[in-house]
Design a protein around this motif. Structure first.
Motif, PDB file in Angstrom:
ATOM      1  N   THR A  70       1.167   4.533   6.896  1.00 38.29           N
ATOM      2  CA  THR A  70       0.589   5.523   5.987  1.00 38.29           C
ATOM      3  C   THR A  70      -0.475   6.307   6.739  1.00 38.29           C
ATOM      4  OG1 THR A  70       1.043   4.124   4.073  1.00 38.29           O
ATOM      5  CG2 THR A  70      -0.603   5.860   3.793  1.00 38.29           C
ATOM      6  N   VAL A  71      -0.331   7.616   6.770  1.00 39.86           N
ATOM      7  CA  VAL A  71      -1.161   8.487   7.608  1.00 39.86           C
ATOM      8  C   VAL A  71      -1.881   9.504   6.730  1.00 39.86           C
ATOM      9  CG1 VAL A  71      -1.212  10.056   9.584  1.00 39.86           C
ATOM     10  CG2 VAL A  71       0.535   8.249   9.465  1.00 39.86           C
ATOM     11  N   ILE A 117      -7.473   4.983   1.047  1.00 38.81           N
ATOM     12  CA  ILE A 117      -6.297   4.679   1.847  1.00 38.81           C
ATOM     13  C   ILE A 117      -6.352   3.256   2.400  1.00 38.81           C
ATOM     14  CG2 ILE A 117      -7.222   5.511   4.039  1.00 38.81           C
ATOM     15  CD1 ILE A 117      -4.493   6.735   4.645  1.00 38.81           C
ATOM     16  N   GLY A 118      -7.497   2.584   2.216  1.00 38.79           N
ATOM     17  CA  GLY A 118      -7.609   1.196   2.645  1.00 38.79           C
ATOM     18  C   GLY A 118      -6.623   0.271   1.954  1.00 38.79           C
ATOM     19  N   VAL A 152      -3.477   5.820  -3.692  1.00 38.66           N
ATOM     20  CA  VAL A 152      -2.184   5.596  -3.040  1.00 38.66           C
ATOM     21  C   VAL A 152      -1.460   4.454  -3.742  1.00 38.66           C
ATOM     22  CG1 VAL A 152      -3.055   6.435  -0.831  1.00 38.66           C
ATOM     23  CG2 VAL A 152      -3.119   3.983  -1.320  1.00 38.66           C
ATOM     24  N   SER A 153      -0.152   4.417  -3.574  1.00 42.66           N
ATOM     25  CA  SER A 153       0.687   3.339  -4.128  1.00 42.66           C
ATOM     26  C   SER A 153       0.515   3.187  -5.637  1.00 42.66           C
ATOM     27  CB  SER A 153       0.383   2.003  -3.440  1.00 42.66           C
ATOM     28  OG  SER A 153       0.584   2.081  -2.060  1.00 42.66           O
ATOM     29  N   ARG A 154       0.393   4.276  -6.361  1.00 47.27           N
ATOM     30  CA  ARG A 154       0.111   4.197  -7.794  1.00 47.27           C
ATOM     31  C   ARG A 154       1.256   3.528  -8.561  1.00 47.27           C
ATOM     32  NH1 ARG A 154      -2.760   9.637  -9.991  1.00 47.27           N
ATOM     33  NH2 ARG A 154      -2.995   8.252 -11.789  1.00 47.27           N
ATOM     34  N   GLY A 203     -11.542  -0.350   3.601  1.00 51.07           N
ATOM     35  CA  GLY A 203     -11.929   0.933   3.036  1.00 51.07           C
ATOM     36  C   GLY A 203     -13.030   1.539   3.880  1.00 51.07           C
ATOM     37  N   PRO A 204     -13.765   2.520   3.345  1.00 57.59           N
ATOM     38  CA  PRO A 204     -14.905   3.082   4.077  1.00 57.59           C
ATOM     39  C   PRO A 204     -15.949   2.008   4.356  1.00 57.59           C
ATOM     40  CG  PRO A 204     -14.300   4.458   2.196  1.00 57.59           C
ATOM     41  CD  PRO A 204     -13.536   3.183   2.049  1.00 57.59           C
TER      42      PRO A 204
END
Length: 271
Positions: A70-71, A117-118, A152-154, A203-204
């Motif tokens: 995943t980018v 995106i984590g 993401v990945s909802r 994550g961040p």
């Protein structure tokens, strides 16, 4: 495990948009497979003629499906990768780094906390845990994002029926009916025994630090909180030093390390 020092050609066999700036690419080898990846490890993904970047694996190979990465589009290389279409070719080097070590969580409650995106590097871990409920205690997946459009990945998240799943956003849109606020607020609703929990956080960096410290305060041992850290990885072999965090070279000693090791390094301003 032996890693490949030169790019191996992989073909894009599927792609889908996760968000407005994030794409998942499913990849199959054009000629030969790299050595098997573990959840949490990363590959150096090469856009021919542009360059390469480190990307954690977001799906391990299964029957009929290849690796997935995943980018998020944040620079020239990631933009080139996000433009790839089915049939295009990229280069992969790897596998590199450390995995999540889910085997150490066997028999324990599993707590997964992801920011933005984590969630992608954590996805293989969650899939494994929810597919084998007899091997683990209660599984909790807590997800935070800046806005509903950044989740993401909802669709897949809603399918993790054997896990407690909580989702929150910082900035809701008019259609959002879920939680609002920091992902740490969801910890009060999760179901886990701090003394017998294995936690995995990605994550961040501020979110990682706040979450891990909250878990330690609740009684989760720091060495059972695994965090995934990011730095500018270039050689991926521990020689160039670009990914150095104090005495740790994250491409070699990470990206996944225990919070007992990460906390003093993340607390030092110069690092």
């Amino acid at each position: 495990m032996t890693t490949c020092p030169v790019p191996v050609a992989y073909r894009v066999t599927d792609r889908w948009d996760e968000t407005h700036d994030t794409v998942t690419l499913r990849l199959e080898p054009a000629a030969r497979w790299l050595a098997p990846f573990e959840a949490g490890q990363f590959a150096m993904v090469y856009a021919f003629g542009v360059g390469e970047i480190p990307v954690s694996v977001s799906s391990l190979p299964t029957v009929g499906h290849g690796l997935a990465h995943t980018v998020r589009e944040v620079g020239a290389v990631s933009a080139a990768l996000c433009r790839k279409r089915i049939g295009d070719t990229v280069g992969l080097r790897g596998p590199f780094g450390t995995g999540w070590g889910l085997e150490a969580a066997r028999g324990r409650d599993v707590l997964v906390v992801a920011g933005g995106i984590g969630l992608a590097p954590l996805r293989p871990l969650v899939r494994h845990a929810v597919a084998a409920p007899e091997d683990y205690g209660r599984v909790n997946v807590l997800v935070g994002a800046r806005s509903p459009g950044d989740l993401v990945s909802r669709v897949e998240t809603r399918r993790w029926s054997t896990a407690y799943t909580g989702v929150t956003v910082d900035h809701p849109d008019p259609y959002w009916r879920g939680e609002i606020g920091l992902v740490t607020r969801l910890l009060d609703r999760a179901h886990f025994d701090p003394a017998s929990t294995a936690a995995f956080v990605c994550g961040p960096e501020p979110m990682i630090r706040a979450t891990a410290r909250d878990l330690v305060h609740r009684g989760v041992p720091a060495d059972r909180i695994r965090v995934s850290l990011e730095r500018n990885m270039r050689c991926a072999t521990g020689h160039c030093g670009h990914c150095q965090l104090g005495p740790v070279l994250l491409c070699r000693d990470g990206p996944v390390i225990g919070f007992d090791r990460a906390e003093p390094l993340m607390s030092t301003r110069e690092l």
